[in-house]
Design a protein around this motif. Structure first.
Motif, PDB file in Angstrom:
ATOM      1  N   LEU A   1       0.489  -9.328 -18.091  1.00  0.00           N
ATOM      2  CA  LEU A   1      -0.896  -9.105 -17.710  1.00  0.00           C
ATOM      3  C   LEU A   1      -1.074  -9.754 -16.344  1.00  0.00           C
ATOM      4  CD1 LEU A   1      -3.798  -8.186 -18.183  1.00  0.00           C
ATOM      5  CD2 LEU A   1      -4.198 -10.312 -19.452  1.00  0.00           C
ATOM      6  N   ALA A   2      -1.291  -8.935 -15.327  1.00  0.00           N
ATOM      7  CA  ALA A   2      -1.406  -9.417 -13.945  1.00  0.00           C
ATOM      8  C   ALA A   2      -2.873  -9.489 -13.556  1.00  0.00           C
ATOM      9  CB  ALA A   2      -0.645  -8.476 -13.011  1.00  0.00           C
ATOM     10  N   LEU A   3      -3.340 -10.679 -13.220  1.00  0.00           N
ATOM     11  CA  LEU A   3      -4.755 -10.899 -12.927  1.00  0.00           C
ATOM     12  C   LEU A   3      -4.949 -11.298 -11.472  1.00  0.00           C
ATOM     13  CD1 LEU A   3      -5.668 -12.995 -16.102  1.00  0.00           C
ATOM     14  CD2 LEU A   3      -5.994 -10.534 -15.758  1.00  0.00           C
ATOM     15  N   SER A   4      -5.817 -10.566 -10.793  1.00  0.00           N
ATOM     16  CA  SER A   4      -6.107 -10.869  -9.401  1.00  0.00           C
ATOM     17  C   SER A   4      -7.417 -10.201  -9.033  1.00  0.00           C
ATOM     18  CB  SER A   4      -4.982 -10.333  -8.507  1.00  0.00           C
ATOM     19  OG  SER A   4      -5.049 -10.909  -7.232  1.00  0.00           O
ATOM     20  N   ARG A   5      -8.105 -10.760  -8.041  1.00  0.00           N
ATOM     21  CA  ARG A   5      -9.348 -10.108  -7.614  1.00  0.00           C
ATOM     22  C   ARG A   5      -9.060  -8.690  -7.121  1.00  0.00           C
ATOM     23  NH1 ARG A   5     -12.155 -15.140  -4.507  1.00  0.00           N
ATOM     24  NH2 ARG A   5     -10.002 -15.397  -3.893  1.00  0.00           N
ATOM     25  N   ASN A   6      -7.918  -8.519  -6.494  1.00  0.00           N
ATOM     26  CA  ASN A   6      -7.498  -7.189  -6.046  1.00  0.00           C
ATOM     27  C   ASN A   6      -6.317  -6.741  -6.902  1.00  0.00           C
ATOM     28  OD1 ASN A   6      -6.695  -4.881  -4.749  1.00  0.00           O
ATOM     29  ND2 ASN A   6      -6.049  -5.897  -2.860  1.00  0.00           N
ATOM     30  N   GLU A   7      -6.572  -5.828  -7.833  1.00  0.00           N
ATOM     31  CA  GLU A   7      -5.502  -5.408  -8.758  1.00  0.00           C
ATOM     32  C   GLU A   7      -4.614  -4.305  -8.183  1.00  0.00           C
ATOM     33  OE1 GLU A   7      -8.650  -2.320  -9.821  1.00  0.00           O
ATOM     34  OE2 GLU A   7      -8.506  -4.268  -8.822  1.00  0.00           O
ATOM     35  N   MET A   8      -5.024  -3.719  -7.052  1.00  0.00           N
ATOM     36  CA  MET A   8      -4.332  -2.530  -6.545  1.00  0.00           C
ATOM     37  C   MET A   8      -2.853  -2.740  -6.166  1.00  0.00           C
ATOM     38  SD  MET A   8      -6.243  -0.186  -7.226  1.00  0.00           S
ATOM     39  CE  MET A   8      -5.105   1.048  -6.591  1.00  0.00           C
ATOM     40  N   PRO A   9      -2.487  -3.846  -5.511  1.00  0.00           N
ATOM     41  CA  PRO A   9      -1.068  -3.995  -5.147  1.00  0.00           C
ATOM     42  C   PRO A   9      -0.125  -3.886  -6.346  1.00  0.00           C
ATOM     43  CG  PRO A   9      -2.368  -5.596  -3.947  1.00  0.00           C
ATOM     44  CD  PRO A   9      -3.298  -4.933  -4.927  1.00  0.00           C
ATOM     45  N   ILE A  10      -0.513  -4.466  -7.483  1.00  0.00           N
ATOM     46  CA  ILE A  10       0.323  -4.374  -8.688  1.00  0.00           C
ATOM     47  C   ILE A  10       0.136  -3.032  -9.376  1.00  0.00           C
ATOM     48  CG2 ILE A  10       0.642  -5.274 -11.036  1.00  0.00           C
ATOM     49  CD1 ILE A  10       1.997  -6.985  -8.890  1.00  0.00           C
ATOM     50  N   ALA A  11      -1.108  -2.591  -9.522  1.00  0.00           N
ATOM     51  CA  ALA A  11      -1.380  -1.324 -10.220  1.00  0.00           C
ATOM     52  C   ALA A  11      -0.633  -0.165  -9.557  1.00  0.00           C
ATOM     53  CB  ALA A  11      -2.882  -1.052 -10.239  1.00  0.00           C
TER      54      ALA A  11
ATOM     55  N   GLY B   1      -3.321 -14.504  -9.654  1.00  0.00           N
ATOM     56  CA  GLY B   1      -3.015 -14.477  -8.223  1.00  0.00           C
ATOM     57  C   GLY B   1      -1.848 -13.563  -7.904  1.00  0.00           C
ATOM     58  N   THR B   2      -1.927 -12.315  -8.385  1.00  0.00           N
ATOM     59  CA  THR B   2      -0.764 -11.424  -8.322  1.00  0.00           C
ATOM     60  C   THR B   2      -0.830 -10.382  -7.201  1.00  0.00           C
ATOM     61  OG1 THR B   2      -1.840 -10.024  -9.972  1.00  0.00           O
ATOM     62  CG2 THR B   2      -0.261 -11.659 -10.778  1.00  0.00           C
ATOM     63  N   SER B   3      -1.838 -10.461  -6.337  1.00  0.00           N
ATOM     64  CA  SER B   3      -1.971  -9.413  -5.321  1.00  0.00           C
ATOM     65  C   SER B   3      -1.043  -9.629  -4.121  1.00  0.00           C
ATOM     66  CB  SER B   3      -3.418  -9.323  -4.832  1.00  0.00           C
ATOM     67  OG  SER B   3      -3.801 -10.524  -4.189  1.00  0.00           O
ATOM     68  N   ARG B   4      -0.485 -10.839  -4.002  1.00  0.00           N
ATOM     69  CA  ARG B   4       0.372 -11.124  -2.850  1.00  0.00           C
ATOM     70  C   ARG B   4       1.258 -12.324  -3.157  1.00  0.00           C
ATOM     71  NH1 ARG B   4      -3.683 -14.020   1.616  1.00  0.00           N
ATOM     72  NH2 ARG B   4      -3.986 -15.939   0.440  1.00  0.00           N
ATOM     73  N   GLY B   5       2.187 -12.572  -2.246  1.00  0.00           N
ATOM     74  CA  GLY B   5       2.984 -13.792  -2.300  1.00  0.00           C
ATOM     75  C   GLY B   5       3.783 -13.983  -3.576  1.00  0.00           C
ATOM     76  N   ILE B   6       3.803 -15.210  -4.065  1.00  0.00           N
ATOM     77  CA  ILE B   6       4.622 -15.585  -5.216  1.00  0.00           C
ATOM     78  C   ILE B   6       4.197 -14.829  -6.476  1.00  0.00           C
ATOM     79  CG2 ILE B   6       5.208 -17.502  -6.766  1.00  0.00           C
ATOM     80  CD1 ILE B   6       4.899 -19.349  -4.247  1.00  0.00           C
ATOM     81  N   GLY B   7       2.900 -14.704  -6.709  1.00  0.00           N
ATOM     82  CA  GLY B   7       2.412 -14.016  -7.903  1.00  0.00           C
ATOM     83  C   GLY B   7       2.864 -12.567  -7.964  1.00  0.00           C
ATOM     84  N   PHE B   8       2.816 -11.886  -6.822  1.00  0.00           N
ATOM     85  CA  PHE B   8       3.239 -10.487  -6.723  1.00  0.00           C
ATOM     86  C   PHE B   8       4.719 -10.363  -7.087  1.00  0.00           C
ATOM     87  CE2 PHE B   8       4.772  -6.869  -4.122  1.00  0.00           C
ATOM     88  CZ  PHE B   8       3.937  -5.868  -4.578  1.00  0.00           C
ATOM     89  N   GLU B   9       5.538 -11.273  -6.550  1.00  0.00           N
ATOM     90  CA  GLU B   9       6.980 -11.247  -6.834  1.00  0.00           C
ATOM     91  C   GLU B   9       7.265 -11.576  -8.304  1.00  0.00           C
ATOM     92  OE1 GLU B   9       9.034 -10.065  -4.754  1.00  0.00           O
ATOM     93  OE2 GLU B   9       7.882 -10.159  -2.890  1.00  0.00           O
ATOM     94  N   LEU B  10       6.484 -12.491  -8.858  1.00  0.00           N
ATOM     95  CA  LEU B  10       6.678 -12.878 -10.264  1.00  0.00           C
ATOM     96  C   LEU B  10       6.478 -11.702 -11.211  1.00  0.00           C
ATOM     97  CD1 LEU B  10       4.993 -16.401 -10.529  1.00  0.00           C
ATOM     98  CD2 LEU B  10       7.346 -15.851 -11.192  1.00  0.00           C
ATOM     99  N   VAL B  11       5.434 -10.915 -10.967  1.00  0.00           N
ATOM    100  CA  VAL B  11       5.170  -9.758 -11.834  1.00  0.00           C
ATOM    101  C   VAL B  11       6.373  -8.829 -11.845  1.00  0.00           C
ATOM    102  CG1 VAL B  11       3.737  -7.714 -12.183  1.00  0.00           C
ATOM    103  CG2 VAL B  11       2.672  -9.877 -11.516  1.00  0.00           C
ATOM    104  N   LYS B  12       6.925  -8.554 -10.670  1.00  0.00           N
ATOM    105  CA  LYS B  12       8.077  -7.650 -10.576  1.00  0.00           C
ATOM    106  C   LYS B  12       9.299  -8.222 -11.301  1.00  0.00           C
ATOM    107  CE  LYS B  12       7.878  -7.164  -6.032  1.00  0.00           C
ATOM    108  NZ  LYS B  12       8.246  -6.688  -4.682  1.00  0.00           N
ATOM    109  N   LEU B  13       9.510  -9.528 -11.192  1.00  0.00           N
ATOM    110  CA  LEU B  13      10.663 -10.161 -11.861  1.00  0.00           C
ATOM    111  C   LEU B  13      10.538 -10.076 -13.380  1.00  0.00           C
ATOM    112  CD1 LEU B  13      11.134 -13.378  -9.671  1.00  0.00           C
ATOM    113  CD2 LEU B  13      12.719 -11.454  -9.821  1.00  0.00           C
ATOM    114  N   PHE B  14       9.360 -10.379 -13.907  1.00  0.00           N
ATOM    115  CA  PHE B  14       9.165 -10.326 -15.358  1.00  0.00           C
ATOM    116  C   PHE B  14       9.264  -8.890 -15.878  1.00  0.00           C
ATOM    117  CE2 PHE B  14       7.211 -14.602 -14.926  1.00  0.00           C
ATOM    118  CZ  PHE B  14       7.870 -15.233 -15.963  1.00  0.00           C
ATOM    119  N   ALA B  15       8.708  -7.951 -15.121  1.00  0.00           N
ATOM    120  CA  ALA B  15       8.772  -6.546 -15.534  1.00  0.00           C
ATOM    121  C   ALA B  15      10.221  -6.064 -15.561  1.00  0.00           C
ATOM    122  CB  ALA B  15       7.943  -5.684 -14.589  1.00  0.00           C
TER     123      ALA B  15
END
Length: 227
Positions: free
Chosen positions: A30-40, A9-23
């Motif tokens: 590994l960021a998994l979401s139906r829409n991978e573009m926001p993270i990619a 659930g990394t395309s928005r909200g909490i999941g999106f912010e989490l990826v940035k914090l860990f990076a």
């Protein structure tokens, strides 16, 4: 020490912010979401994003193959993805219920099953639930499918902690209160939460790296308001 982290659930909200914090902290994600573009599109170092649908059996094989090929080990799995339907109970269809449970319950169970063989003592599975899924908490009309699915993963977490207690892998569940996200807007249009997605992500980031030392099979209520 660099850890291997999977987040859904990394395309928005909490999941999106989490990826940035860990990076930012130097971990591999590994960021998994139906829409991978926001993270990619962020082009973050050590972050892999691919399209992943929790209700698609084929997508789980892709995750298993990725771990096997690139990591061999997973330190943290954060089951953050969620689906919400907000309708009066009389209007919720069986298809609505099935779609919500496929993402919020079956998807959590299946991804955890795929990842577990790559985990070891000290690894941590953190599942994001909701205060609406906590027995005895305040309930809200329109959320019958969503809140009941969030109750299911609380019990699932307790069961997994028991079943895998000899492994040293910890399973905990966080029941979140109101956080200012797109999903909150879907559940409570116009409501303003006092907690931002980034603030909650910072809490989950810290808990997922350290909480396994203190908790296993536990539900923590992370809420300062109603809803």
């Amino acid at each position: 020490m660099q850890k291997n982290i999977i987040i859904t659930g990394t395309s928005r909200g909490i999941g999106f912010e989490l990826v940035k914090l860990f990076a930012k902290a130097g971990h591999r994600v590994l960021a998994l979401s139906r829409n991978e573009m926001p993270i990619a599109s962020l082009n973050l170092e050590n972050v892999t994003a691919f399209s992943f649908d929790l209700s698609d059996a084929e997508d789980y094989k892709q995750v298993g193959n990725f771990i096997n090929t690139h990591w061999q080990q997973v330190d943290v799995l954060i089951n953050n993805a969620g689906m919400l339907v907000n309708k009066p109970f009389s209007e919720i269809t069986m298809d609505d219920f099935e779609a919500v449970y496929k993402t919020n319950v079956f998807g959590v169970a299946e991804l955890t099953k795929v990842v577990l063989p790559f985990m070891k003592a000290g690894s941590h599975v953190v599942t994001i639930s909701s205060m609406g899924g906590v027995q005895g908490s305040m309930k809200f009309p329109g959320l019958a499918a969503y809140s009941s699915s969030k109750a299911a993963v609380i019990t699932l977490t307790e069961l997994l902690a028991e079943e895998y207690k000899e492994s040293g892998i910890s399973f905990n569940v966080l029941a979140l209160g109101a956080v200012q996200t797109e999903m909150l807007e879907e559940a409570f249009p116009g409501y303003q939460a006092s907690t931002s997605a980034l603030e909650m992500a910072e809490y989950i980031f810290s808990f997922s790296l350290t909480g396994q030392k203190y908790y296993n099979g536990k539900l923590l209520q992370v809420s300062n308001s109603t809803p």
